[in-house]
Motif scaffolding. Structure first.
Motif, PDB file in Angstrom:
ATOM      1  N   GLN A  28      41.773  45.704  37.893  1.00 34.88           N
ATOM      2  CA  GLN A  28      40.238  44.978  39.237  1.00 34.88           C
ATOM      3  C   GLN A  28      40.351  44.888  40.317  1.00 34.88           C
ATOM      4  OE1 GLN A  28      38.464  42.815  37.386  1.00 34.88           O
ATOM      5  NE2 GLN A  28      38.957  44.162  36.067  1.00 34.88           N
ATOM      6  N   PRO A  29      39.545  44.868  41.352  1.00 36.22           N
ATOM      7  CA  PRO A  29      39.624  44.655  42.846  1.00 36.22           C
ATOM      8  C   PRO A  29      40.525  43.679  43.225  1.00 36.22           C
ATOM      9  CG  PRO A  29      37.586  44.615  41.331  1.00 36.22           C
ATOM     10  CD  PRO A  29      38.316  44.755  41.003  1.00 36.22           C
ATOM     11  N   TYR A  30      41.066  44.203  44.388  1.00 34.47           N
ATOM     12  CA  TYR A  30      42.641  43.169  44.529  1.00 34.47           C
ATOM     13  C   TYR A  30      41.500  42.326  45.837  1.00 34.47           C
ATOM     14  CZ  TYR A  30      46.334  42.010  48.036  1.00 34.47           C
ATOM     15  OH  TYR A  30      47.519  40.982  48.521  1.00 34.47           O
ATOM     16  N   ASN A  31      40.353  42.672  46.114  1.00 28.91           N
ATOM     17  CA  ASN A  31      39.880  41.760  47.071  1.00 28.91           C
ATOM     18  C   ASN A  31      38.463  41.691  46.556  1.00 28.91           C
ATOM     19  OD1 ASN A  31      38.234  39.951  48.273  1.00 28.91           O
ATOM     20  ND2 ASN A  31      38.548  41.679  50.064  1.00 28.91           N
ATOM     21  N   GLY A  49      52.525  41.075  33.538  1.00 29.52           N
ATOM     22  CA  GLY A  49      53.346  41.763  34.742  1.00 29.52           C
ATOM     23  C   GLY A  49      51.702  41.577  35.410  1.00 29.52           C
ATOM     24  N   LEU A  50      52.221  42.320  36.619  1.00 31.13           N
ATOM     25  CA  LEU A  50      50.966  43.092  37.757  1.00 31.13           C
ATOM     26  C   LEU A  50      51.216  43.363  38.322  1.00 31.13           C
ATOM     27  CD1 LEU A  50      48.128  42.211  38.671  1.00 31.13           C
ATOM     28  CD2 LEU A  50      48.700  40.004  39.950  1.00 31.13           C
ATOM     29  N   ALA A  51      50.512  44.550  38.933  1.00 29.66           N
ATOM     30  CA  ALA A  51      51.184  46.419  39.711  1.00 29.66           C
ATOM     31  C   ALA A  51      49.790  45.748  40.741  1.00 29.66           C
ATOM     32  CB  ALA A  51      50.733  47.270  38.972  1.00 29.66           C
ATOM     33  N   THR A  52      49.895  46.208  41.570  1.00 26.82           N
ATOM     34  CA  THR A  52      48.956  46.492  42.834  1.00 26.82           C
ATOM     35  C   THR A  52      48.822  47.818  43.692  1.00 26.82           C
ATOM     36  OG1 THR A  52      48.939  43.955  43.049  1.00 26.82           O
ATOM     37  CG2 THR A  52      48.225  45.690  45.238  1.00 26.82           C
ATOM     38  N   TYR A  53      47.946  48.222  43.831  1.00 27.67           N
ATOM     39  CA  TYR A  53      48.179  50.031  43.775  1.00 27.67           C
ATOM     40  C   TYR A  53      46.430  50.746  44.729  1.00 27.67           C
ATOM     41  CZ  TYR A  53      44.534  50.233  40.147  1.00 27.67           C
ATOM     42  OH  TYR A  53      44.115  50.148  38.921  1.00 27.67           O
ATOM     43  N   LEU A 109      43.946  47.821  44.114  1.00 28.70           N
ATOM     44  CA  LEU A 109      43.648  47.582  42.646  1.00 28.70           C
ATOM     45  C   LEU A 109      44.389  46.736  42.620  1.00 28.70           C
ATOM     46  CD1 LEU A 109      41.214  50.267  41.138  1.00 28.70           C
ATOM     47  CD2 LEU A 109      40.872  48.366  42.161  1.00 28.70           C
ATOM     48  N   THR A 110      44.277  45.970  41.649  1.00 31.57           N
ATOM     49  CA  THR A 110      45.501  45.285  40.739  1.00 31.57           C
ATOM     50  C   THR A 110      45.330  45.738  39.361  1.00 31.57           C
ATOM     51  OG1 THR A 110      44.363  43.430  40.029  1.00 31.57           O
ATOM     52  CG2 THR A 110      45.460  43.272  42.258  1.00 31.57           C
ATOM     53  N   HIS A 111      46.288  45.340  38.683  1.00 32.22           N
ATOM     54  CA  HIS A 111      46.206  45.553  37.117  1.00 32.22           C
ATOM     55  C   HIS A 111      47.337  45.188  36.324  1.00 32.22           C
ATOM     56  CE1 HIS A 111      45.290  47.860  33.555  1.00 32.22           C
ATOM     57  NE2 HIS A 111      44.155  48.749  33.880  1.00 32.22           N
ATOM     58  N   LEU A 168      51.303  53.230  44.095  1.00 29.53           N
ATOM     59  CA  LEU A 168      51.717  52.340  43.725  1.00 29.53           C
ATOM     60  C   LEU A 168      52.463  51.160  44.735  1.00 29.53           C
ATOM     61  CD1 LEU A 168      52.192  50.013  41.314  1.00 29.53           C
ATOM     62  CD2 LEU A 168      54.121  51.492  40.662  1.00 29.53           C
ATOM     63  N   VAL A 169      51.962  50.317  45.395  1.00 33.20           N
ATOM     64  CA  VAL A 169      52.694  48.733  46.724  1.00 33.20           C
ATOM     65  C   VAL A 169      53.163  47.731  45.799  1.00 33.20           C
ATOM     66  CG1 VAL A 169      51.548  47.205  48.199  1.00 33.20           C
ATOM     67  CG2 VAL A 169      50.192  50.004  47.610  1.00 33.20           C
ATOM     68  N   ARG A 170      53.337  47.050  44.885  1.00 30.00           N
ATOM     69  CA  ARG A 170      53.278  46.255  44.602  1.00 30.00           C
ATOM     70  C   ARG A 170      53.822  46.275  42.977  1.00 30.00           C
ATOM     71  NH1 ARG A 170      54.035  41.598  48.223  1.00 30.00           N
ATOM     72  NH2 ARG A 170      55.651  39.983  46.566  1.00 30.00           N
ATOM     73  N   VAL A 171      55.457  45.628  42.133  1.00 34.32           N
ATOM     74  CA  VAL A 171      55.303  45.709  41.165  1.00 34.32           C
ATOM     75  C   VAL A 171      55.848  44.089  40.749  1.00 34.32           C
ATOM     76  CG1 VAL A 171      56.388  45.885  38.467  1.00 34.32           C
ATOM     77  CG2 VAL A 171      55.139  48.004  40.271  1.00 34.32           C
TER      78      VAL A 171
END
Length: 81
Positions: free
Chosen positions: A40-43, A60-64, A52-54, A75-78
């Motif tokens: 999904q779009p981060y913004n 859990g949520l990953a931002t990449y 994006l986020t997933h 991968l920026v954040r988990v």
């Protein structure tokens, strides 16, 4: 296929998540290698952006960031609250 690259912060966060989150995270990383735009779009105001986020597992949520020109997913954040 896309290569997955981990930010130093994401590496630290992965090292700290509970064991039950590791398999869902591994499944997500496998998915991102072939379908990085499945998140999904981060913004939401900028749906075509490459950040994006997933979700993964139960919480859990990953931002990449998708870098198409390099065939890379950064991968920026988990997060696992």
């Amino acid at each position: 296929m896309y290569r997955i690259t981990l930010d130093a912060l994401a590496e630290e966060q992965i090292a700290a998540i509970p064991v039950e989150a590791l398999r869902p995270l591994a499944e997500l990383l496998t998915l991102l290698e072939v379908a990085p735009w499945s998140g999904q779009p981060y913004n939401p105001a900028n749906p075509k952006a490459n950040m994006l986020t997933h979700a993964f597992g139960e919480r859990g949520l990953a931002t990449y960031v998708v870098l198409d020109e390099r065939r890379e997913v950064y991968l920026v954040r988990v997060e696992w609250p």
